[in-house]
Design a protein around this motif. Structure first.
Motif, PDB file in Angstrom:
ATOM      1  N   LEU A  26       0.803  -1.221   0.000  1.00  0.00           N
ATOM      2  CA  LEU A  26       0.000   0.000   0.000  1.00  0.00           C
ATOM      3  C   LEU A  26       0.841   1.278   0.000  1.00  0.00           C
ATOM      4  N   PRO A  27       1.937   1.375   0.756  1.00  0.00           N
ATOM      5  CA  PRO A  27       2.731   2.609   0.668  1.00  0.00           C
ATOM      6  C   PRO A  27       3.321   2.834  -0.731  1.00  0.00           C
ATOM      7  N   VAL A  28       3.780   1.774  -1.362  1.00  0.00           N
ATOM      8  CA  VAL A  28       4.349   1.892  -2.707  1.00  0.00           C
ATOM      9  C   VAL A  28       3.256   2.281  -3.703  1.00  0.00           C
ATOM     10  N   THR A  29       2.099   1.641  -3.578  1.00  0.00           N
ATOM     11  CA  THR A  29       0.976   1.957  -4.454  1.00  0.00           C
ATOM     12  C   THR A  29       0.531   3.402  -4.259  1.00  0.00           C
ATOM     13  N   GLY A  30       0.506   3.852  -3.023  1.00  0.00           N
ATOM     14  CA  GLY A  30       0.129   5.232  -2.733  1.00  0.00           C
ATOM     15  C   GLY A  30       1.097   6.227  -3.343  1.00  0.00           C
ATOM     16  N   LEU A  31       2.391   5.952  -3.239  1.00  0.00           N
ATOM     17  CA  LEU A  31       3.390   6.844  -3.829  1.00  0.00           C
ATOM     18  C   LEU A  31       3.292   6.865  -5.358  1.00  0.00           C
ATOM     19  N   ALA A  32       3.067   5.701  -5.949  1.00  0.00           N
ATOM     20  CA  ALA A  32       2.938   5.632  -7.407  1.00  0.00           C
ATOM     21  C   ALA A  32       1.704   6.393  -7.871  1.00  0.00           C
ATOM     22  N   THR A  33       0.612   6.264  -7.153  1.00  0.00           N
ATOM     23  CA  THR A  33      -0.615   6.981  -7.500  1.00  0.00           C
ATOM     24  C   THR A  33      -0.415   8.486  -7.356  1.00  0.00           C
ATOM     25  N   ALA A  34       0.259   8.907  -6.298  1.00  0.00           N
ATOM     26  CA  ALA A  34       0.518  10.337  -6.094  1.00  0.00           C
ATOM     27  C   ALA A  34       1.379  10.901  -7.225  1.00  0.00           C
ATOM     28  N   ALA A  35       2.393  10.162  -7.652  1.00  0.00           N
ATOM     29  CA  ALA A  35       3.254  10.612  -8.746  1.00  0.00           C
ATOM     30  C   ALA A  35       2.469  10.694 -10.052  1.00  0.00           C
ATOM     31  N   GLU A  36       1.621   9.706 -10.304  1.00  0.00           N
ATOM     32  CA  GLU A  36       0.812   9.697 -11.526  1.00  0.00           C
ATOM     33  C   GLU A  36      -0.176  10.867 -11.524  1.00  0.00           C
ATOM     34  N   ASN A  37      -0.806  11.123 -10.382  1.00  0.00           N
ATOM     35  CA  ASN A  37      -1.740  12.251 -10.284  1.00  0.00           C
ATOM     36  C   ASN A  37      -1.032  13.588 -10.470  1.00  0.00           C
ATOM     37  N   ALA A  38       0.159  13.726  -9.911  1.00  0.00           N
ATOM     38  CA  ALA A  38       0.918  14.973 -10.064  1.00  0.00           C
ATOM     39  C   ALA A  38       1.282  15.202 -11.528  1.00  0.00           C
ATOM     40  N   SER A  39       1.674  14.152 -12.222  1.00  0.00           N
ATOM     41  CA  SER A  39       2.018  14.261 -13.633  1.00  0.00           C
ATOM     42  C   SER A  39       0.789  14.652 -14.456  1.00  0.00           C
ATOM     43  N   TYR A  40      -0.341  14.011 -14.194  1.00  0.00           N
ATOM     44  CA  TYR A  40      -1.576  14.326 -14.916  1.00  0.00           C
ATOM     45  C   TYR A  40      -1.993  15.772 -14.657  1.00  0.00           C
ATOM     46  N   ASN A  41      -1.965  16.188 -13.396  1.00  0.00           N
ATOM     47  CA  ASN A  41      -2.382  17.554 -13.051  1.00  0.00           C
ATOM     48  C   ASN A  41      -1.477  18.603 -13.687  1.00  0.00           C
ATOM     49  N   ALA A  42      -0.183  18.317 -13.757  1.00  0.00           N
ATOM     50  CA  ALA A  42       0.747  19.252 -14.396  1.00  0.00           C
ATOM     51  C   ALA A  42       0.453  19.363 -15.888  1.00  0.00           C
ATOM     52  N   ARG A  43       0.196  18.232 -16.549  1.00  0.00           N
ATOM     53  CA  ARG A  43      -0.116  18.252 -17.984  1.00  0.00           C
ATOM     54  C   ARG A  43      -1.452  18.952 -18.225  1.00  0.00           C
ATOM     55  N   ARG A  44      -2.432  18.702 -17.360  1.00  0.00           N
ATOM     56  CA  ARG A  44      -3.743  19.350 -17.495  1.00  0.00           C
ATOM     57  C   ARG A  44      -3.604  20.863 -17.348  1.00  0.00           C
ATOM     58  N   SER A  45      -2.764  21.298 -16.433  1.00  0.00           N
ATOM     59  CA  SER A  45      -2.533  22.734 -16.237  1.00  0.00           C
ATOM     60  C   SER A  45      -1.874  23.356 -17.471  1.00  0.00           C
ATOM     61  N   ARG A  46      -0.891  22.640 -18.057  1.00  0.00           N
ATOM     62  CA  ARG A  46      -0.240  23.148 -19.272  1.00  0.00           C
ATOM     63  C   ARG A  46      -1.235  23.252 -20.424  1.00  0.00           C
ATOM     64  N   VAL A  47      -2.108  22.254 -20.553  1.00  0.00           N
ATOM     65  CA  VAL A  47      -3.123  22.261 -21.611  1.00  0.00           C
ATOM     66  C   VAL A  47      -4.089  23.425 -21.404  1.00  0.00           C
ATOM     67  N   SER A  48      -4.538  23.613 -20.176  1.00  0.00           N
ATOM     68  CA  SER A  48      -5.464  24.707 -19.869  1.00  0.00           C
ATOM     69  C   SER A  48      -4.832  26.070 -20.153  1.00  0.00           C
ATOM     70  N   ASP A  49      -3.574  26.233 -19.756  1.00  0.00           N
ATOM     71  CA  ASP A  49      -2.873  27.499 -20.023  1.00  0.00           C
ATOM     72  C   ASP A  49      -2.723  27.748 -21.517  1.00  0.00           C
ATOM     73  N   LEU A  50      -2.387  26.706 -22.271  1.00  0.00           N
ATOM     74  CA  LEU A  50      -2.242  26.840 -23.724  1.00  0.00           C
ATOM     75  C   LEU A  50      -3.573  27.219 -24.358  1.00  0.00           C
ATOM     76  N   LEU A  51      -4.657  26.597 -23.922  1.00  0.00           N
ATOM     77  CA  LEU A  51      -5.972  26.904 -24.475  1.00  0.00           C
ATOM     78  C   LEU A  51      -6.389  28.336 -24.149  1.00  0.00           C
ATOM     79  N   ALA A  52      -6.114  28.780 -22.933  1.00  0.00           N
ATOM     80  CA  ALA A  52      -6.476  30.146 -22.543  1.00  0.00           C
ATOM     81  C   ALA A  52      -5.684  31.173 -23.349  1.00  0.00           C
ATOM     82  N   ALA A  53      -4.412  30.899 -23.581  1.00  0.00           N
ATOM     83  CA  ALA A  53      -3.552  31.843 -24.300  1.00  0.00           C
ATOM     84  C   ALA A  53      -3.839  31.881 -25.797  1.00  0.00           C
TER      85      ALA A  53
END
Length: 115
Positions: A26-53
């Motif tokens: 569970l700790p390893v799975t939790g860390l992997a999920t957190a890393a995956e979510n951070a990567s997705y959120n960063a990409r989503r933010s870049r996409v949103s910024d590009l669309l707004a600009a």
């Protein structure tokens, strides 16, 4: 009173803890999920910024001929070529939406069709 106490005991075998996975992982799975979510959120933010600009250019290209603004969106959102016609169609459908609403809706469209 005793039959009421027996009812939970009869239902207990129906509970399956197997869906939780190995508790030692569970700790390893939790860390992997957190890393995956951070990567997705960063990409989503870049996409949103590009669309707004680039909103006017992306709307224009979605309604006529795809160009560099859409190419940048495809690359940033990691949209595969097979999904690009669907993205064009969906962006054309929301072209008349208010600016603030359009950015959020276009972000969702891009992220749904991304890898």
């Amino acid at each position: 009173m005793r039959p009421l106490l027996a009812l939970p005991l009869l239902l207990l075998p129906a509970c399956d803890a197997g869906h939780l996975g190995n508790p030692l992982l569970l700790p390893v799975t939790g860390l992997a999920t957190a890393a995956e979510n951070a990567s997705y959120n960063a990409r989503r933010s870049r996409v949103s910024d590009l669309l707004a600009a680039n909103q006017p250019a992306i709307i224009t290209e979605a309604l006529s001929t795809p160009g560099p603004a859409l190419a940048a969106l495809y690359q940033t959102a990691q949209i595969p070529p097979a999904s690009q016609p669907a993205v064009l169609r969906d962006l054309a459908e929301i072209s008349a939406a208010p600016a603030a609403d359009w950015v959020e809706r276009a972000t969702v469209i891009a992220m749904v069709h991304s890898n």
